[in-house]
Write a protein that holds these residues in place. Structure first.
Motif, PDB file in Angstrom:
ATOM      1  N   ARG A   1     -28.641 -48.252 -42.414  1.00  0.00           N
ATOM      2  CA  ARG A   1     -27.489 -47.780 -42.416  1.00  0.00           C
ATOM      3  C   ARG A   1     -26.844 -46.724 -43.202  1.00  0.00           C
ATOM      4  O   ARG A   1     -25.448 -46.578 -43.442  1.00  0.00           O
ATOM      5  CB  ARG A   1     -26.313 -49.321 -42.070  1.00  0.00           C
ATOM      6  N   LEU A   2     -27.684 -46.160 -43.914  1.00  0.00           N
ATOM      7  CA  LEU A   2     -27.324 -45.051 -44.956  1.00  0.00           C
ATOM      8  C   LEU A   2     -26.596 -43.903 -44.156  1.00  0.00           C
ATOM      9  O   LEU A   2     -25.649 -43.297 -44.573  1.00  0.00           O
ATOM     10  CB  LEU A   2     -28.521 -44.527 -45.644  1.00  0.00           C
ATOM     11  N   ALA A   3     -27.202 -43.504 -43.090  1.00  0.00           N
ATOM     12  CA  ALA A   3     -26.630 -42.218 -42.310  1.00  0.00           C
ATOM     13  C   ALA A   3     -25.186 -42.795 -41.678  1.00  0.00           C
ATOM     14  O   ALA A   3     -24.127 -41.774 -41.774  1.00  0.00           O
ATOM     15  CB  ALA A   3     -27.462 -41.852 -41.111  1.00  0.00           C
ATOM     16  N   LEU A   4     -25.154 -44.089 -41.361  1.00  0.00           N
ATOM     17  CA  LEU A   4     -23.625 -44.460 -40.876  1.00  0.00           C
ATOM     18  C   LEU A   4     -22.758 -44.421 -42.150  1.00  0.00           C
ATOM     19  O   LEU A   4     -21.812 -44.003 -42.083  1.00  0.00           O
ATOM     20  CB  LEU A   4     -23.802 -45.754 -40.202  1.00  0.00           C
ATOM     21  N   ALA A   5     -23.122 -45.001 -43.151  1.00  0.00           N
ATOM     22  CA  ALA A   5     -22.317 -44.929 -44.275  1.00  0.00           C
ATOM     23  C   ALA A   5     -22.050 -43.430 -44.843  1.00  0.00           C
ATOM     24  O   ALA A   5     -20.614 -43.096 -45.035  1.00  0.00           O
ATOM     25  CB  ALA A   5     -22.951 -45.376 -45.469  1.00  0.00           C
ATOM     26  N   CYS A   6     -22.872 -42.523 -44.744  1.00  0.00           N
ATOM     27  CA  CYS A   6     -22.540 -40.937 -45.117  1.00  0.00           C
ATOM     28  C   CYS A   6     -21.645 -40.485 -44.007  1.00  0.00           C
ATOM     29  O   CYS A   6     -20.718 -39.808 -44.182  1.00  0.00           O
ATOM     30  CB  CYS A   6     -23.736 -40.107 -45.228  1.00  0.00           C
ATOM     31  N   VAL A   7     -22.000 -40.710 -42.709  1.00  0.00           N
ATOM     32  CA  VAL A   7     -21.175 -40.329 -41.667  1.00  0.00           C
ATOM     33  C   VAL A   7     -19.770 -40.565 -41.807  1.00  0.00           C
ATOM     34  O   VAL A   7     -18.722 -39.664 -41.478  1.00  0.00           O
ATOM     35  CB  VAL A   7     -21.947 -40.390 -40.313  1.00  0.00           C
ATOM     36  N   THR A   8     -19.450 -41.874 -41.928  1.00  0.00           N
ATOM     37  CA  THR A   8     -18.090 -42.508 -41.814  1.00  0.00           C
ATOM     38  C   THR A   8     -17.399 -42.014 -43.120  1.00  0.00           C
ATOM     39  O   THR A   8     -16.151 -41.491 -42.786  1.00  0.00           O
ATOM     40  CB  THR A   8     -18.122 -43.869 -41.982  1.00  0.00           C
ATOM     41  N   ALA A   9     -17.827 -41.546 -44.177  1.00  0.00           N
ATOM     42  CA  ALA A   9     -17.218 -41.338 -45.364  1.00  0.00           C
ATOM     43  C   ALA A   9     -16.944 -39.811 -44.996  1.00  0.00           C
ATOM     44  O   ALA A   9     -15.713 -39.368 -45.284  1.00  0.00           O
ATOM     45  CB  ALA A   9     -18.092 -41.253 -46.750  1.00  0.00           C
TER      46      ALA A   9
ATOM     47  N   SER B   1     -29.687 -40.331 -32.189  1.00  0.00           N
ATOM     48  CA  SER B   1     -28.447 -39.740 -32.668  1.00  0.00           C
ATOM     49  C   SER B   1     -27.435 -40.193 -31.693  1.00  0.00           C
ATOM     50  O   SER B   1     -26.097 -40.219 -32.179  1.00  0.00           O
ATOM     51  CB  SER B   1     -29.012 -38.314 -32.253  1.00  0.00           C
ATOM     52  N   ARG B   2     -27.450 -40.184 -30.271  1.00  0.00           N
ATOM     53  CA  ARG B   2     -26.230 -40.706 -29.530  1.00  0.00           C
ATOM     54  C   ARG B   2     -25.551 -41.914 -29.984  1.00  0.00           C
ATOM     55  O   ARG B   2     -24.634 -42.272 -30.207  1.00  0.00           O
ATOM     56  CB  ARG B   2     -26.623 -40.572 -28.064  1.00  0.00           C
ATOM     57  N   LEU B   3     -26.488 -43.017 -30.418  1.00  0.00           N
ATOM     58  CA  LEU B   3     -26.188 -44.354 -30.737  1.00  0.00           C
ATOM     59  C   LEU B   3     -25.293 -44.252 -32.119  1.00  0.00           C
ATOM     60  O   LEU B   3     -24.416 -44.977 -32.251  1.00  0.00           O
ATOM     61  CB  LEU B   3     -27.348 -45.055 -30.911  1.00  0.00           C
ATOM     62  N   LEU B   4     -25.944 -43.435 -33.138  1.00  0.00           N
ATOM     63  CA  LEU B   4     -25.271 -43.175 -34.273  1.00  0.00           C
ATOM     64  C   LEU B   4     -24.054 -42.567 -34.059  1.00  0.00           C
ATOM     65  O   LEU B   4     -22.963 -43.040 -34.622  1.00  0.00           O
ATOM     66  CB  LEU B   4     -25.941 -42.444 -35.367  1.00  0.00           C
ATOM     67  N   ALA B   5     -23.726 -41.770 -33.256  1.00  0.00           N
ATOM     68  CA  ALA B   5     -22.326 -41.198 -33.117  1.00  0.00           C
ATOM     69  C   ALA B   5     -21.404 -41.947 -32.497  1.00  0.00           C
ATOM     70  O   ALA B   5     -20.472 -41.938 -33.038  1.00  0.00           O
ATOM     71  CB  ALA B   5     -22.840 -39.941 -32.056  1.00  0.00           C
ATOM     72  N   TRP B   6     -22.136 -42.858 -31.459  1.00  0.00           N
ATOM     73  CA  TRP B   6     -20.971 -43.725 -30.885  1.00  0.00           C
ATOM     74  C   TRP B   6     -20.629 -44.683 -31.926  1.00  0.00           C
ATOM     75  O   TRP B   6     -19.415 -45.199 -31.975  1.00  0.00           O
ATOM     76  CB  TRP B   6     -21.831 -44.497 -29.797  1.00  0.00           C
ATOM     77  N   THR B   7     -21.681 -45.333 -32.732  1.00  0.00           N
ATOM     78  CA  THR B   7     -21.197 -46.403 -33.390  1.00  0.00           C
ATOM     79  C   THR B   7     -20.342 -45.921 -34.629  1.00  0.00           C
ATOM     80  O   THR B   7     -19.375 -46.603 -35.372  1.00  0.00           O
ATOM     81  CB  THR B   7     -22.571 -46.839 -34.531  1.00  0.00           C
ATOM     82  N   ALA B   8     -20.460 -44.363 -35.087  1.00  0.00           N
ATOM     83  CA  ALA B   8     -19.567 -43.832 -35.930  1.00  0.00           C
ATOM     84  C   ALA B   8     -18.139 -43.398 -35.262  1.00  0.00           C
ATOM     85  O   ALA B   8     -17.130 -42.874 -36.175  1.00  0.00           O
ATOM     86  CB  ALA B   8     -20.236 -42.564 -36.653  1.00  0.00           C
TER      87      ALA B   8
END
Length: 276
Positions: free
Chosen positions: A195-203, A226-233
């Motif tokens: 979940r490092l990408a999610l942490a960076c993207v949300t910040a 990538s689509r899943l990360l976008a939705w989660t963010a």
């Protein structure tokens, strides 16, 4: 096409819509960042205009003004253009691969996840250039729109997850527009699924919103991670479109921004987020 110097550019408002999301924001990013190049069929009173940056090209104007091989300078590029340019692209290249793309816009605020023990998520600063440069060669695309790691580190528009002095994941504004900032992210393969990408993207999204802008996100339709990360963010689908990967030029010219290190190696047709 011929390359234009900044002082040769026509008024851009008639060529590119201001405040556009996604890759279209590169028309605003190039003059603001100083990266990328401008091209036209002729310098005075151009009839067709192109802007290129980080392996992406936007084409506008009248394709009938182009010579048969005028677009050959854009070999191995992702081209986004009105349908009228397809005959010109077909005349310049022996291979044109269409990629279905999805454009997301950030709509739902999301709280940043707590990073794992020993990991710090923070804004990039100029002194982080060396750590960005130390990423694997397949990560070079993530700072290409800033001219390299030093440009991204100095931009103030990137966030990274650090383990000691090592960059484990990074998210950044890839194309900086006047209303939208199209973002990109990369995670070192050894540190994915943390979940490092999610942490960076949300910040980063919180940072973009603080500037009064809206984050956007583009990826290949086939890139499910990538689509899943976008939705989660907190991103939601705005629309779909097609861009074209060019290759095998009929007559080779100097490639303006050839993406030698491109995420297409990880996800065919995707220029924003390899699998995490």
């Amino acid at each position: 096409m011929i390359e234009l110097a900044p002082d040769q550019l026509p008024p851009l408002a008639r060529w590119f819509a201001a405040g556009s999301p996604g890759t279209a924001a590169l028309a605003e990013h190039v003059p603001a960042s100083g990266t990328g190049r401008w091209w036209a069929d002729r310098a005075p009173a151009p009839r067709a205009l192109a802007v290129s940056c980080a392996g992406h090209v936007l084409l506008r104007g009248d394709p009938r003004a182009l010579a048969p091989d005028a677009l050959a300078v854009f070999d191995a590029h992702y081209v986004q253009a009105p349908a009228g340019f397809l005959p010109a692209l077909s005349g310049a290249f022996g291979r044109i691969v269409p990629w279905e793309r999805m454009l997301y816009v950030h709509q739902v605020p999301v709280a940043a996840p707590c990073p794992p023990h020993g990991v710090t998520v923070r804004r990039l600063v100029p002194e982080d250039a060396a750590a960005l440069a130390a990423l694997a060669p397949d990560a070079a695309w993530v700072h290409a729109s800033w001219g390299g790691p030093a440009g991204l580190a100095a931009s103030g528009l990137g966030w990274a997850a650090f383990g000691k002095d090592e960059v484990l994941a990074v998210a950044c504004t890839y194309f900086h527009g006047t209303a939208y900032e199209d973002i990109a992210c990369y995670t070192d393969p050894a540190h994915r699924r943390r979940r490092l990408a999610l942490a960076c993207v949300t910040a980063l999204c919180q940072d973009v919103a603080g500037r009064g802008h809206t984050p956007s996100w583009t990826c290949s339709r086939d890139n499910r991670p990538s689509r899943l990360l976008a939705w989660t963010a907190g991103f939601r689908l705005a629309h779909e479109y097609v861009h074209y990967l060019t290759g095998q030029p009929a007559r080779r010219g100097p490639a303006p921004d050839a993406p030698s290190d491109h995420p297409a190696a990880a996800v065919p047709g995707d220029t924003k987020a390899p699998p995490r």
